[in-house]
Design a protein around this motif. Structure first.
Motif, PDB file in Angstrom:
ATOM      1  N   TYR A 207      -4.928   5.287   1.634  1.00 53.59           N
ATOM      2  CA  TYR A 207      -4.106   4.165   1.184  1.00 53.59           C
ATOM      3  C   TYR A 207      -4.601   3.655  -0.163  1.00 53.59           C
ATOM      4  CZ  TYR A 207      -1.928   3.903   5.757  1.00 53.59           C
ATOM      5  OH  TYR A 207      -1.210   4.187   6.889  1.00 53.59           O
ATOM      6  N   SER A 208      -3.659   3.283  -1.020  1.00 50.53           N
ATOM      7  CA  SER A 208      -4.017   2.671  -2.296  1.00 50.53           C
ATOM      8  C   SER A 208      -3.085   1.481  -2.528  1.00 50.53           C
ATOM      9  CB  SER A 208      -3.904   3.677  -3.441  1.00 50.53           C
ATOM     10  OG  SER A 208      -2.586   4.172  -3.531  1.00 50.53           O
ATOM     11  N   VAL A 209      -3.599   0.466  -3.179  1.00 50.88           N
ATOM     12  CA  VAL A 209      -2.822  -0.738  -3.463  1.00 50.88           C
ATOM     13  C   VAL A 209      -1.897  -0.454  -4.642  1.00 50.88           C
ATOM     14  CG1 VAL A 209      -2.935  -3.153  -4.198  1.00 50.88           C
ATOM     15  CG2 VAL A 209      -4.649  -2.249  -2.616  1.00 50.88           C
TER      16      VAL A 209
ATOM     17  N   PHE B 181       0.841  -1.198   0.000  1.00 53.36           N
ATOM     18  CA  PHE B 181       0.000   0.000   0.000  1.00 53.36           C
ATOM     19  C   PHE B 181       0.875   1.245   0.000  1.00 53.36           C
ATOM     20  CE2 PHE B 181      -2.554  -3.238   2.105  1.00 53.36           C
ATOM     21  CZ  PHE B 181      -3.809  -3.061   1.547  1.00 53.36           C
TER      22      PHE B 181
END
Length: 137
Positions: free
Chosen positions: A77-79, A70
């Protein structure tokens, strides 16, 4: 975490016109926070169901150790990466190449033997909440 697991796996398993519910169960084995990226080592179980003949039927699923990376910006949060070990004869070597030794020593299996039952119950609850009409959006 759940969204990342479902999003990653949803495209792997075939859909179908009655493919209406996907769920997951996971055990976090370790979290490593580096400057900006955060790596989460876990075991993920994915299961998808359809409602057929009055019953929630499992139509696809799988379980695997994985690493989800992440990125964080302004508290969101982003993957950025979803890693799984290779299948077949390269499984062990690819797992060893990515997982820390302390995790490998303690194991990479789901801790709850009822994980599939939990997923099935979520599907049953979902379909009951829809009045058992799988044609509803």
């Amino acid at each position: 975490m759940s969204d990342a697991i479902i999003s990653h796996n949803r495209n792997i398993f075939s859909g179908g016109d009655k493919q209406t519910f996907a769920t997951e169960y996971h055990d976090i084995l370790k979290t490593v926070v580096q400057d900006k990226p955060t790596e989460v080592y876990l075991v993920a179980l994915y299961a998808q169901y359809q409602f057929e003949k009055g019953e929630a039927k499992l139509t696809g699923g799988g379980s695997s150790p994985c690493v989800i990376t992440f990125a964080s910006e302004d508290g969101l949060y982003s993957v950025t990466d979803y890693w799984e070990p290779e299948d077949g004869e390269n499984f062990e070597s690819s797992l060893r190449s990515r997982f820390p030794k302390d995790i490998l020593k303690s194991g990479t299996d789901l801790s709850d033997p009822n994980a599939m039952k939990i997923c099935k119950q979520r599907a049953v609850d979902y379909f009951e909440g829809r009045g058992n009409d799988s044609s509803k959006p």
